[in-house]
Every structure is written in C-alpha cells, then in structure tokens.
Write a protein that holds these residues in place. Structure first.
Motif, PDB file in Angstrom:
ATOM      1  N   LEU A  86     -34.338  58.952  68.713  1.00 14.83           N
ATOM      2  CA  LEU A  86     -34.973  58.075  67.730  1.00 14.83           C
ATOM      3  C   LEU A  86     -34.015  57.600  66.642  1.00 14.83           C
ATOM      4  CD1 LEU A  86     -38.449  59.775  67.350  1.00 14.83           C
ATOM      5  CD2 LEU A  86     -37.871  57.700  68.587  1.00 14.83           C
ATOM      6  N   ALA A  87     -32.757  58.023  66.707  1.00 20.46           N
ATOM      7  CA  ALA A  87     -31.813  57.568  65.691  1.00 20.46           C
ATOM      8  C   ALA A  87     -31.545  56.072  65.817  1.00 20.46           C
ATOM      9  CB  ALA A  87     -30.510  58.347  65.795  1.00 20.46           C
ATOM     10  N   THR A  88     -31.712  55.541  67.006  1.00 21.21           N
ATOM     11  CA  THR A  88     -31.554  54.087  67.179  1.00 21.21           C
ATOM     12  C   THR A  88     -32.848  53.509  67.742  1.00 21.21           C
ATOM     13  OG1 THR A  88     -30.808  54.255  69.458  1.00 21.21           O
ATOM     14  CG2 THR A  88     -29.118  54.392  67.741  1.00 21.21           C
ATOM     15  N   PRO A  89     -33.094  52.218  67.486  1.00 23.21           N
ATOM     16  CA  PRO A  89     -34.334  51.615  67.972  1.00 23.21           C
ATOM     17  C   PRO A  89     -34.379  51.490  69.491  1.00 23.21           C
ATOM     18  CG  PRO A  89     -33.289  50.245  66.281  1.00 23.21           C
ATOM     19  CD  PRO A  89     -32.307  51.298  66.647  1.00 23.21           C
ATOM     20  N   ALA A  90     -33.228  51.404  70.132  1.00 24.34           N
ATOM     21  CA  ALA A  90     -33.219  51.212  71.578  1.00 24.34           C
ATOM     22  C   ALA A  90     -33.364  52.547  72.294  1.00 24.34           C
ATOM     23  CB  ALA A  90     -31.916  50.540  72.000  1.00 24.34           C
ATOM     24  N   GLY A  91     -33.770  52.494  73.548  1.00 22.02           N
ATOM     25  CA  GLY A  91     -33.883  53.722  74.319  1.00 22.02           C
ATOM     26  C   GLY A  91     -32.559  54.008  74.997  1.00 22.02           C
ATOM     27  N   ASP A  92     -31.570  54.470  74.235  1.00 21.75           N
ATOM     28  CA  ASP A  92     -30.255  54.579  74.845  1.00 21.75           C
ATOM     29  C   ASP A  92     -29.898  55.965  75.353  1.00 21.75           C
ATOM     30  OD1 ASP A  92     -29.126  53.518  71.589  1.00 21.75           O
ATOM     31  OD2 ASP A  92     -30.262  55.282  72.168  1.00 21.75           O
ATOM     32  N   LEU A  93     -30.667  56.963  75.004  1.00 20.06           N
ATOM     33  CA  LEU A  93     -30.331  58.308  75.476  1.00 20.06           C
ATOM     34  C   LEU A  93     -31.105  58.661  76.742  1.00 20.06           C
ATOM     35  CD1 LEU A  93     -28.630  60.760  74.677  1.00 20.06           C
ATOM     36  CD2 LEU A  93     -30.634  61.642  73.494  1.00 20.06           C
ATOM     37  N   MET A  94     -32.363  58.260  76.791  1.00 17.99           N
ATOM     38  CA  MET A  94     -33.177  58.603  77.973  1.00 17.99           C
ATOM     39  C   MET A  94     -34.195  57.507  78.213  1.00 17.99           C
ATOM     40  SD  MET A  94     -35.230  61.713  76.153  1.00 17.99           S
ATOM     41  CE  MET A  94     -34.331  62.192  74.706  1.00 17.99           C
ATOM     42  N   ASP A  95     -34.774  57.511  79.420  1.00 17.44           N
ATOM     43  CA  ASP A  95     -35.812  56.519  79.677  1.00 17.44           C
ATOM     44  C   ASP A  95     -37.159  57.037  79.169  1.00 17.44           C
ATOM     45  OD1 ASP A  95     -36.455  58.445  81.458  1.00 17.44           O
ATOM     46  OD2 ASP A  95     -36.026  57.290  83.258  1.00 17.44           O
ATOM     47  N   ARG A 126     -44.998  59.073  70.051  1.00 20.69           N
ATOM     48  CA  ARG A 126     -44.806  59.154  71.498  1.00 20.69           C
ATOM     49  C   ARG A 126     -44.175  57.910  72.132  1.00 20.69           C
ATOM     50  NH1 ARG A 126     -50.309  62.508  73.260  1.00 20.69           N
ATOM     51  NH2 ARG A 126     -49.633  64.462  72.360  1.00 20.69           N
ATOM     52  N   TYR A 127     -43.393  57.146  71.349  1.00 20.97           N
ATOM     53  CA  TYR A 127     -42.624  56.046  71.924  1.00 20.97           C
ATOM     54  C   TYR A 127     -41.144  56.288  71.659  1.00 20.97           C
ATOM     55  CZ  TYR A 127     -46.702  53.183  72.847  1.00 20.97           C
ATOM     56  OH  TYR A 127     -47.868  52.704  73.353  1.00 20.97           O
ATOM     57  N   HIS A 128     -40.287  55.952  72.608  1.00 18.42           N
ATOM     58  CA  HIS A 128     -38.871  56.213  72.375  1.00 18.42           C
ATOM     59  C   HIS A 128     -38.137  54.965  71.907  1.00 18.42           C
ATOM     60  CE1 HIS A 128     -38.492  54.238  76.135  1.00 18.42           C
ATOM     61  NE2 HIS A 128     -37.249  54.585  76.365  1.00 18.42           N
ATOM     62  N   VAL A 129     -38.782  53.814  71.944  1.00 17.04           N
ATOM     63  CA  VAL A 129     -38.169  52.611  71.359  1.00 17.04           C
ATOM     64  C   VAL A 129     -39.085  52.108  70.259  1.00 17.04           C
ATOM     65  CG1 VAL A 129     -36.859  51.859  73.359  1.00 17.04           C
ATOM     66  CG2 VAL A 129     -39.252  51.224  73.153  1.00 17.04           C
ATOM     67  N   PHE A 136     -41.007  65.245  74.672  1.00 20.43           N
ATOM     68  CA  PHE A 136     -41.898  65.566  73.564  1.00 20.43           C
ATOM     69  C   PHE A 136     -43.064  66.442  74.001  1.00 20.43           C
ATOM     70  CE2 PHE A 136     -43.997  61.351  74.527  1.00 20.43           C
ATOM     71  CZ  PHE A 136     -45.286  61.816  74.715  1.00 20.43           C
ATOM     72  N   THR A 137     -43.457  66.322  75.294  1.00 17.20           N
ATOM     73  CA  THR A 137     -44.517  67.219  75.783  1.00 17.20           C
ATOM     74  C   THR A 137     -44.046  68.665  75.793  1.00 17.20           C
ATOM     75  OG1 THR A 137     -45.394  65.464  77.166  1.00 17.20           O
ATOM     76  CG2 THR A 137     -46.056  67.705  77.697  1.00 17.20           C
ATOM     77  N   GLY A 142     -40.662  69.220  84.334  1.00 21.99           N
ATOM     78  CA  GLY A 142     -41.508  69.004  83.170  1.00 21.99           C
ATOM     79  C   GLY A 142     -42.822  68.296  83.447  1.00 21.99           C
ATOM     80  N   VAL A 143     -43.486  67.970  82.355  1.00 22.41           N
ATOM     81  CA  VAL A 143     -44.803  67.374  82.430  1.00 22.41           C
ATOM     82  C   VAL A 143     -44.870  66.334  81.318  1.00 22.41           C
ATOM     83  CG1 VAL A 143     -45.841  69.125  80.927  1.00 22.41           C
ATOM     84  CG2 VAL A 143     -47.257  67.968  82.593  1.00 22.41           C
ATOM     85  N   ASP A 144     -45.664  65.280  81.517  1.00 19.13           N
ATOM     86  CA  ASP A 144     -45.567  64.147  80.599  1.00 19.13           C
ATOM     87  C   ASP A 144     -46.892  63.799  79.927  1.00 19.13           C
ATOM     88  OD1 ASP A 144     -46.912  63.328  82.778  1.00 19.13           O
ATOM     89  OD2 ASP A 144     -45.829  61.466  83.080  1.00 19.13           O
ATOM     90  N   THR A 145     -47.804  64.760  79.831  1.00 21.24           N
ATOM     91  CA  THR A 145     -49.139  64.426  79.330  1.00 21.24           C
ATOM     92  C   THR A 145     -49.251  64.552  77.816  1.00 21.24           C
ATOM     93  OG1 THR A 145     -49.794  66.718  79.557  1.00 21.24           O
ATOM     94  CG2 THR A 145     -50.246  65.282  81.408  1.00 21.24           C
ATOM     95  N   GLY A 146     -48.237  65.025  77.136  1.00 20.28           N
ATOM     96  CA  GLY A 146     -48.419  65.454  75.752  1.00 20.28           C
ATOM     97  C   GLY A 146     -49.056  66.828  75.793  1.00 20.28           C
ATOM     98  N   TRP A 147     -48.917  67.584  74.691  1.00 23.96           N
ATOM     99  CA  TRP A 147     -49.417  68.967  74.766  1.00 23.96           C
ATOM    100  C   TRP A 147     -50.937  68.995  74.839  1.00 23.96           C
ATOM    101  CZ3 TRP A 147     -52.336  72.060  71.326  1.00 23.96           C
ATOM    102  CH2 TRP A 147     -52.718  71.419  70.148  1.00 23.96           C
TER     103      TRP A 147
END
Lengths: 546, 234, 105
Positions: free
Chosen positions: A59-68, A453-456, A76-77, A138-143
C-alpha cells in the motif's frame, strides 16, 4: 557432566524443577503451560506481523506493484485469521491468565491441569491446520468467511481454514471452563469475591464470553464446511438459504470476541495503574461489575456489523441503541483509571507507560466505535479504512498495548529477572508513536472514502498511505526491541526479587519465579485487595527475615 | 493456622481408600468433586449454545417456509421417531439407575445398568441408521443429487433436510462419543474402581447422557411432528 | 467433613415416575400431532409445551438440579436465557424485515 555448571543455588522453582523437553510437553503446571502458550502465540504473532508488513509495503504506492489482487486478498485474510484466532484471543488469557490466575487467588493450580494442557495441544492442532493453509496457498475470503462467497465461489482453502478456527475454538472453550471453575472453587481461605484482584474479575467475564459465544461460531463454521464441502446448504440462496443468517451467527460470537480480546487487557490495566499509582483503584466494585456488564451487553450488539446487509432497519435501531449502551461500562473503566492516577504517586515505569498509552488509544478506538454504531454514518464508513483504523485502535492500541503492559509488569515474576528498564521505556514510546502514525491517517483515508481490502487506490490517497506505512515500520521496531531484551533478560537480567514493583496481590508474595505449587503454605487472605498499607508491613517482614 | 488444618485434612483424606485419588492441587475431596460438577455443567452450557446455532437456523427457515417444512417433515416416519424417542428415554432411565446403583456401591448392578444404557443407545443409533438409509435410497439427502417426490417447494425443501441431517447428525455424533466414554466406564466399573464415596465419572457422564436425551426431546417434535394433519398442504 | 451431607440420593421411585411420564408424553405428543386442533400454531404450541415439560423433568430429576446447589441452578438459568436471547434477538430482524416494503430493508 562438567563442573562448569554451578550447583543449584537458587531455590527450586517451576523453571528448574524438572528438565528436558518431555518435562515441558507433558507438564500440567499452569505456569509451564503458560510458557508453552507464550512461545506458540508469539510465533503466530510474528507470522501475522509479516503479513501486515506485506500489506503496508504493497500500500505504499497506489499501483499494485508487489502482488496481484488475488495474492493481496490472501495476505490480508491470513493476517486477520492469524492475528484474531491465533494471537489476540489466546494472548492474554492463555498466557498471563494461565500463569497468574492461580497465583492471584492463592491456588496451587487451575482446577483442571490436564484439561489445561489439552487446551494447548488443541490450540497447536488448530494452528497446524492454519499453517497448512498458509503453506498450501491460503484463503481469500477475509477473516469473516462471508457466505455465499466462502461457500460457493472462493478458490482458497476455506474448509481447512474454517477447521483451523473451529478446532482453535475448543482450546478457548477449555481455557474459559477452567478459569470459571477455578475462580469458583479454588480461591484461598478468606479470599471473597470482592477481595479478588480486578484482573480476576476481567478474566472471569472473559471466560463467560468464551463459554457462551465460542460454541456458536463452532457450529457456524461446521455449517459452512457442510455447505462448501458437501453442498448441504444453509446460507447460499442457491440452496434456499439466507446469507444474512450466516452474518448473524458469525457476529454473535465475533463481536463478543472483541471483548474476549479487550477485557483481559482491561484487567491488566487495572492492576498496572493501581500498582504504579500506589493507590487502591478508584471504585473497585464499579470496575469489577463493568467487566461483567461488558460481557453481558457485548452479546447484544452484534447486529451493528449488519447495517448495510439486508438486516431489517428496525433490528438495526435496536442494535444501535444497545451498542451505545455498551459504551457506558467501558467509559466507567476509563474514568476510574484516570481517577485512580489522580493524586496517586505515579511512577512512569514501562508497564505504566504502556497502560497510559492504552487508556488514550482505547478511548479513541471506543469513541470512533460510536461513529460506526450510528446507522446513518455507518453507511458512509462501512468497509472503509475508518473501520480498519477503529478496530486497530481497539485491538492493537487496546488489546496489544495491554498485553505488552502485562508482559512488562509480570515478566520479572515469570522469569525471575528484570529487563533493562531504559530500553523498555524506549520501546513503549516507540510503540505509541508508531501506532498513531500507522493508524491515525487511516481514519482520514476512510473518511475520504478509501475502501478496505483493495491493493490499488487513487493516487491522491498516497500521502496518508505512506505515512501509515512509515508508522508501521516504527511500530514494528517497537515490537522487535522488547522481543530482544526480554529474551536477553532471561539469562542476563538482574534478579528481580519477589516484589520488584511494590505491588499488592498474592502473586507478589511468593518468590520469583514461583515454586511449582506456587506457595510454600496456602495463603490466608485477611484484607481487601490493593491494600498498600498492609503491603509495607509484609515487605518489612520479608526484609527482616531475609 | 488455617493452612495447617487444610494439610491435616488432606492427609486424612488421602489415607481414606474409598474416596479415590485426590489430585495434588485440591485441598479436599469435596472441593475436587464440586469442581468436576461445576466444570461439567459449564461444559453443557457450551453444548447448549453449540446446538443453539442450529436451532436458530431451524426457527428462521421454518417461519419463512412453512409449506416446505411441512411437506418435507411428512417424509419422516412418525411412529419410528416416537419409538426411537422411547428407546432413548429408556437409556436415560438406565443411566439414572446406574448413578443410583453407584451411589449405593453396588458394582454388578452398576455394570448392568451401564451395559443396558450402551445397548439402548446402540438400538437408537441402529434405528437412526435405518432412517438415514431410507433417505439415501430416496435421494432425500441435500446436495447435488437431491430430489423429493411430492414436495411442494423445490427451492426450500432441501433446507429442511439439511437441518434434519445437521441436527440429528450432530446429536448422533454426541452419542457415538458417549459410547467411547461408556465403554471405558464399564471397564472401570467392572474392575471396581468406583466406590459409594467416589463415583464422580459415572455422575458426570450421566449429566452428559441426559443432556443428549434433552436435545432429542426437542428434535423429535421439531423434525417429526410438523403438520401431520396435512392442513397447510391442502 | 462427615457432617457435610452433600449427597442427596434420589429414591428410585422418583426415577420410575419421571420415566413413566416421559414415555406417556412422548406417545401423547406423537398422537396429538396427527389431530387437527383447529390451527396449526396450536399444534406447534402443544408440541413445544410438552417438549419443554419433558426436558424440565429430565433436568430437575434425572440431572438432580432440583437437589443441586444454587450455582448449578444459576448455570442452567443462564443457559436457557442465553439460548432464548440468541433466538429472539435474531428474530427481531427476521420478523421486521418486510415492514418497510423496500427490498432489502
């Protein structure tokens, strides 16, 4: 074997009573089990913390440059699942509560030592499943595992994660059960209910929530597993079910679970504030009963998580009013702590710094909770960073600050040695500054409309995100430093003595570290709790004898 | 002074053979017994809330979809259900009598009643298995192959069966766990571990078994007795 | 310690009386369910009342709560209150959801 090891000079205590891995893994001593928990829970804290690092980096940058986005969802889940189920819920009760409850009530152990050990193994089993999920993708539903996404659409390991949380729940039920019976039946002679330390009241209330709430999340996760695994549907509209029912069942536990995290912390704060003000807590009975009130009212407010679902607006009104009511006992505690410090001889040792930090951060967290309990405002703030900031103020600023205060307060009792106090002061201040820098900007971000819960995100949000990420690194340092000096102090710290802080309470009347059965003779209690006049007498006696 | 007396009592109690083992952290047998009782009741409290979630789902869906529930419930065998309830109540009686026999120190009688409880529980599960099999044959198990002949509400009927299997399945799993414990207790009772002064495990297991019985007492009317008159189906 | 008469042994006759009541009520409730009492909610009310009565018998006599300590009674009470709370507070939502006539409200 070698002559290098000097003959055991220090008296027998729970740490040197037995040696070897076996003596730890099969121990039934509540103090050793607390150490087992400390190690396991800390490990999970590190893993969950690494997830947080990844989030803040992304989240340090607005773009999704570290992961999809898919990876980000999983990160985050896992951060949420690990931090909540494997760190926050067991942290204070299973570590400090386990260690201190019998000591504080003058008992030799918890009522069911074997069940206590079993609870640790159950925790480890749940944790193993958690790690398996983590390693296998992993899992992607949020906790929150909301259906029908979790039951029908998610492509993560939902069943395994649910199983991990399900199993872990039983460890918390067993701990709660043990505490309740212990407080009822194991108190030392003369230790009436209203002579109990406030820490014990807080843990008793917490245990009640564990007992009554945890089984509901267990059955909810069980139904989720049935729906996802066998297509025996309960919640997905495609099976005729109602997804909002899942949310009701989920939050019936998960809202009170917030109080499982914060109440023990409040118990710690009551002890610390009183000790470092050398003053009886202002309004003992009010603090004690406010714990019980929080436990009870905390069960009646879960619907405020459902304002933007299709929950009836009339039910929303009821939940909104009840949510405002639960603020009252929390406020009582804050006022009473402040009043306790007023005209006390306040010593700003590290535990006290953490405690004062707690009061400030918890107050911010609690008051922003009232924003979110207002139905209209919540529509704007739901699922924004405002919510994230709010619950991190309560859980990190509240629960973890309290945990840190407790660890620093009782560490000399647990290992018998003192940590370097100057470093502890530095760490406490770093934690406080880093925390605010991390999470305060998120209030603004959320108010401006940045969703969770958004990366961009749009570039105009970057300033606050960079502040937050920078703060997170300071906060990380604030956690790293204690980890180093606490471990260092185990071997190298100054011997602490039985009562380094001049505290009341039975746990300070036995040696540090305590012997296996806690007390040489079962103590008999003749005074109220927090009697600092009686304390001077006993310390004098001790000095005289020693 | 007080602690001195406590130590003395403990020593006296220790030398008394009939009371069973006194664990090191308790002061007296009374305290040990009380702790077990409170612990068991608190455990039953969690069990109650565990089933509570399913009861909640049941109440909501039944209120929303009464026809679906009525027509699906009529697929269960009323008299078989009543018979099975009777069997379970009988096992509750034998369990109560087992505790009674234990309190009188009658070893053979205790073992007899425990075995009877086991057999009656087994009979209950046998009938249950027969019912499950019947549902299996008729494809009345929710999931991908579900069908229900003559059911009114295609979309919501599976909910009833999902709850039926969820609730009775959870109930049955509690009985199966109970079987394991019961087998151990029978062995211990046979080898004379229990005395008239100490039979706490028997008593605690009794509480558990009666709780499982109570769950069924509610499951029976909720699952089998919906609208047997066919009123809402007309 | 000898003076402490904690153990109330319930006479066997009580067990048999309770047992008989439970069996009779089981068959009564099954039989009544096949009779039209005029309204299906009356059928439900009768079935649930009988179930509550049966459960109370088991709790009070088979589980010895009638002769138990105050604490035991309190735990039973808390259990019942909490279960009802779960059921009825959620019901507030499900009962009032359609009142506004707006979908989803």
């Amino acid at each position: 074997m070698t002559t290098a090891t000097p003959p055991v000079k220090e008296p027998k205590n729970y740490l040197n009573a037995e040696h070897g891995l076996r003596s730890w893994l099969l121990t039934q001593d509540h103090k050793r089990i607390a150490i087992l928990y400390l190690i396991a829970v800390s490990a999970f804290f590190v893993v969950g913390g690494l997830m947080a690092v990844l989030i803040r980096l992304e989240l340090a940058t607005p773009a999704g440059d570290l992961m999809d986005s898919n990876t980000y969802n999983k990160v985050f889940t896992m951060h949420g699942v690990i931090m909540i189920f494997f760190f926050l819920i067991p942290s204070i009760p299973a570590i400090l509560g386990n260690f201190l409850l019998p000591l504080m009530i003058g008992a030799k152990d918890l009522a069911f030592p074997r069940i206590n050990l079993i609870s640790w193994y159950v925790y480890m089993l749940g944790g193993t499943f958690g790690v398996i999920v983590l390693l296998s993708g992993g899992v992607d539903t949020g906790w929150t595992f909301y259906t029908p996404f979790s039951s029908s659409y998610s492509n993560g390991y939902v069943v395994l994660t649910a199983l991990a949380a399900f199993i872990n729940g039983f460890s918390s039920i067993l701990t709660g059960l043990n505490f309740i019976v212990t407080v009822h039946r194991m108190r030392a002679p003369g230790l009436t209910w209203f002579r109990l330390p406030l820490f014990v009241w807080a843990h008793y209330s917490t245990s009640v929530i564990m007992i009554l709430g945890t089984p509901v999340i267990a059955v909810t996760l069980f139904l989720l597993m049935l729906e996802r695994g066998l297509h025996i549907g309960f919640f997905d509209p495609a099976y005729g079910g109602d997804p909002v029912l899942f949310q009701h069942l989920f939050w019936f536990y998960s809202h009170p679970a917030v109080y499982i995290m914060i109440l023990p912390s409040m118990g710690v704060i009551s002890e610390v504030i009183s000790t470092f003000s050398s003053k009886k807590p202002f309004g003992y009975t009010f603090i004690a009963f406010s714990s019980v009130a929080i436990a009870v009212f905390g069960f009646l407010v879960w619907g405020h998580h459902l304002y933007v679902s299709s929950q009836s607006a009339y039910a929303g009104m009821v939940f909104s009013i009840l949510s405002y009511i639960v603020a009252i006992p929390s406020a009582i505690k804050v006022f009473n702590w402040a009043a306790t410090m007023y005209k006390g001889s306040v010593r700003l040792e590290a535990p006290m710094l953490y405690a004062i930090g707690f009061i400030g951060l918890f107050t911010v967290g609690g008051l922003t909770g009232l924003f979110l309990a207002a139905m209209g405002l919540d529509v704007h703030l739901t699922d924004t960073y405002f919510v994230i900031a709010h619950f991190h103020y309560v859980m990190v600023g509240g629960a973890i600050m309290g945990y840190q205060a407790g660890i620093h307060f009782w560490w000399p009792k647990i290992v018998g040695r003192m940590y370097p106090r100057a470093w502890a002061t530095v760490a406490a201040i770093l934690t406080f500054v880093g925390f605010n820098l991390t999470f305060f900007p998120q209030f603004i971000l959320g108010y401006l409309g940045m969703p969770r819960r958004y990366h961009v995100y749009p570039p105009e949000f970057q300033v606050f995100n960079v502040l937050s990420s920078a703060g997170a690194s300071v906060l990380g340092l604030g956690y790293l430093i204690p980890a180093i000096y606490l471990i260092w102090s185990i071997k190298n710290g100054e011997p602490a003595g039985a009562n380094p802080w001049g505290a009341t309470g039975l746990e300070w009347q036995t040696s540090s570290p305590p012997p296996t059965e806690n007390f040489e003779v079962t103590p008999v209690v003749t005074t109220e709790a927090y009697d600092y006049t009686a304390l001077t007498l006993t310390t004098q006696e001790v000095t005289h004898v020693g | 002074m007080a602690s001195h007396t406590a130590v003395a009592t403990k020593a006296a109690a220790h030398s008394h053979p009939g009371y069973g083992e006194l664990r090191h952290h308790f002061e007296s047998h009374e305290q040990q017994k009380d702790s077990a009782t409170i612990g068991m009741w608190v455990f039953l409290l969690t069990e109650l809330m565990f089933f509570g979630g399913l009861f909640l789902a049941y109440f909501i869906y039944r209120q929303w979809y009464p026809e679906a529930f009525a027509s699906a419930s009529n697929k269960t065998d009323l008299w078989l259900g009543a018979f099975n309830t009777t069997v379970l109540i009988c096992s509750s009686l034998t369990m109560a009598l087992a505790v009674h026999a234990a309190s009188k120190g009658k070893r053979i009688l205790l073992v007899g009643f425990l075995v009877a409880t086991l057999l009656l529980g087994g009979a209950f599960l046998g009938v249950k298995a027969y019912e499950y099999h019947d549902k299996w044959v008729h494809h009345e198990i929710p999931g991908d192959h579900f069908e229900c002949e003559g059911c009114h509400d295609e979309v919501h009927t599976p909910l009833f069966f999902a709850l039926y299997f969820g609730m009775t399945g959870l109930h049955a799993s509690h009985m199966i766990i109970g079987f394991g414990v019961l087998l151990v207790l029978i062995w211990q009772a046979w080898s004379g571990k229990f005395t008239e002064k100490w039979y706490t495990p028997i008593e605690m297991f009794g509480l558990y078994w009666h709780f499982v019985d109570i769950v069924w007492i509610f499951l029976f009317p909720l699952l089998y007795l919906i609208d047997r008159t066919g009123r809402s189906l007309l | 310690m000898a003076a402490h008469e904690e153990h109330h042994v319930v006479p066997k006759s009580v067990y048999f009386a309770v047992f008989t009541a439970l069996i009779v009520l089981t068959w009564v409730t099954a039989w009544i369910s096949t009779k039209d009492l005029g309204s299906s909610s009356l059928n439900v009310a009768v079935a649930l009342s009988i179930a509550v009565f049966k459960a109370s018998l088991v709790v009070l006599f088979f589980m010895h709560v009638k002769y138990g300590t105050k604490l035991t009674k309190m735990i039973v009470g808390i259990g019942i209150v909490w279960l009802l709370m779960l059921l009825f507070i959620v019901m507030i939502d499900f009962w009032t959801r359609t009142w506004m006539g707006v979908a989803g409200r």
